[in-house]
Design an enzyme around this catalytic site. Structure first.
Site, PDB file in Angstrom:
ATOM      1  N   HIS A  42       0.820  -1.210   0.000  1.00  0.00           N
ATOM      2  CA  HIS A  42       0.000   0.000   0.000  1.00  0.00           C
ATOM      3  C   HIS A  42       0.858   1.266   0.000  1.00  0.00           C
ATOM      4  CE1 HIS A  42      -3.607  -2.429   0.555  1.00  0.00           C
ATOM      5  NE2 HIS A  42      -4.300  -1.324   0.302  1.00  0.00           N
ATOM      6  N   HIS A 100       1.762   1.735  -3.557  1.00  0.00           N
ATOM      7  CA  HIS A 100       0.588   2.349  -4.197  1.00  0.00           C
ATOM      8  C   HIS A 100       0.593   3.851  -3.990  1.00  0.00           C
ATOM      9  CE1 HIS A 100      -3.299   4.309  -3.455  1.00  0.00           C
ATOM     10  NE2 HIS A 100      -3.752   3.636  -4.484  1.00  0.00           N
ATOM     11  N   HIS A 117      -7.402   2.022  -7.366  1.00  0.00           N
ATOM     12  CA  HIS A 117      -6.602   1.724  -6.169  1.00  0.00           C
ATOM     13  C   HIS A 117      -6.012   0.312  -6.215  1.00  0.00           C
ATOM     14  CE1 HIS A 117      -5.648   1.588  -1.820  1.00  0.00           C
ATOM     15  NE2 HIS A 117      -6.210   0.398  -1.833  1.00  0.00           N
TER      16      HIS A 117
END
Length: 361
Positions: free
Chosen positions: A254, A257, A271
């Site tokens: 994450h 990301h 996402h």
């Protein structure tokens, strides 16, 4: 410090289950503020009105203005008060659901979450993301508790574009590997406790379900139909991944990301699509066995998730840009520091470029 695992009060999933919303919510209150999009209003209002038609409940539908901002939350609170509501229902995608959570939080009311897509693991969480009116990130709102009810109608889910369900698989793909890293580093989870055996098991089940059912679910949702594989993947994307990330923790995938959000060429991605590539890069970062890396890459290829920088929209690699991504991943407070070893921007930079090579073979 205690081991802590948190759950929504009740999770309900099934084909046409929105028709039973009055039965599922009867113990929460009798005056409902229903926050929904304009298009969602056309799709679900009749279903909800029919469900409540034999009750004395009062329904107030309110169209969401499109941004989960403080001003929009306050506007919805005003509607809640003016209509003497005592329950909030959010129906739609992420920002609607976050706005509904925030209204319920500030009004100290029960909250029912009914996602119309299975693209992230956020519906079950005790968290809302607040943005500015211009759509820029403002802050996280940590809620007092998880939603009272999460109601997932899989017939509505398969009516959305297949790419959204696939993106949800990308988000869920990281759950087990990030949980594994947090367990190794003995980090606290999002409820400020340590990981339970239950959370670890749910995270692993999430991954196993993706491998077993993901490709079959993709084929079904391409035709907008509900199968057992679709039911299993919706549960993995929404419940298993939601419980896994919140009660086990986040780490490199994450954070990577978040790093890619600095590049305009990646702004078209959902996402979960960025998280999927971030998962491959995390496995490179921790020097995972080649067999495990290949298993993850093969899964991504089977359902159509990015495995290299070209898939991410980066057709010409600028190494300075990749270093900017890596630096953004490693800022203070990022979840990459939950990895069981020290991580530097150069480490992330190297992992991203190597992941790109592996995912291009």
């Amino acid at each position: 410090m205690a081991n802590i695992v948190i759950f929504p009060g009740k999770y309900i999933q099934g084909k046409d289950e929105l028709k039973n919303i009055s039965k599922h919510t009867s113990n929460l209150g009798d005056k409902f503020l229903i926050i929904v999009s304009g298009s969602g209003m056309k799709r679900v209002s009749c279903i909800i009105e029919e469900s409540f038609s034999t009750t004395d409940a009062k329904l107030t539908f309110e169209i969401f203005n499109g941004e989960c901002s403080q001003s929009e939350i306050e506007r919805l609170q005003k509607v809640f008060k003016e209509n003497n509501c005592n329950v909030v229902i959010g129906i739609g995608g992420g920002k609607i659901l976050d706005a509904a959570k925030a209204v319920a939080y500030f009004e100290d009311a029960p909250i029912v979450i009914a996602p119309t897509v299975a693209s992230t693991d956020a519906p079950c969480s005790a968290l809302a993301v607040i943005y500015t009116e211009e759509g820029l990130f403002d802050r996280y709102l940590v809620l007092k508790q998880n939603p009272n009810i999460v109601l997932v109608d899989t017939k509505i889910i398969v009516g959305a574009p297949a790419r959204l369900l696939i993106s949800g698989m990308g988000d869920a793909l990281a759950t087990y590997f990030e949980a594994r890293a947090c367990i190794k580093s003995n980090r606290k989870n999002l409820s400020n406790g340590y990981v339970t055996l239950a959370a670890e098991a749910l995270a692993k089940l999430c991954y196993d379900t993706l491998l077993a059912e993901g490709y079959k679910a993709k084929l079904a949702v391409d035709s907008n139909v509900v199968t057992k594989a679709v039911e299993n993947i919706v549960e993995a994307n929404t419940l298993l991944s939601g419980l896994g990330f919140e009660s086990a923790g986040l780490s490199a995938a994450h954070a990577i990301h978040n790093g890619f959000t600095v590049l305009k060429s990646c702004h078209h991605l959902y996402h979960g699509e960025k998280v999927a590539f971030g998962t491959i890069a995390q496995l490179v970062l921790e020097n995972a066995p080649l067999e495990e890396l290949q298993e993850v890459i093969d899964f991504c290829l089977s359902v159509g998730l990015p495995t290299n920088l070209s898939d991410m929209g980066i057709k010409s690699i600028n190494k300075e840009d990749i270093m900017k991504v890596a630096e953004a991943c490693c800022v203070e407070g990022e979840t990459i520091h939950n990895m069981p070893f020290k991580v530097t921007p150069y480490d992330v930079y190297s992992a991203i470029l190597t992941a790109d090579k592996l995912g291009s073979l």
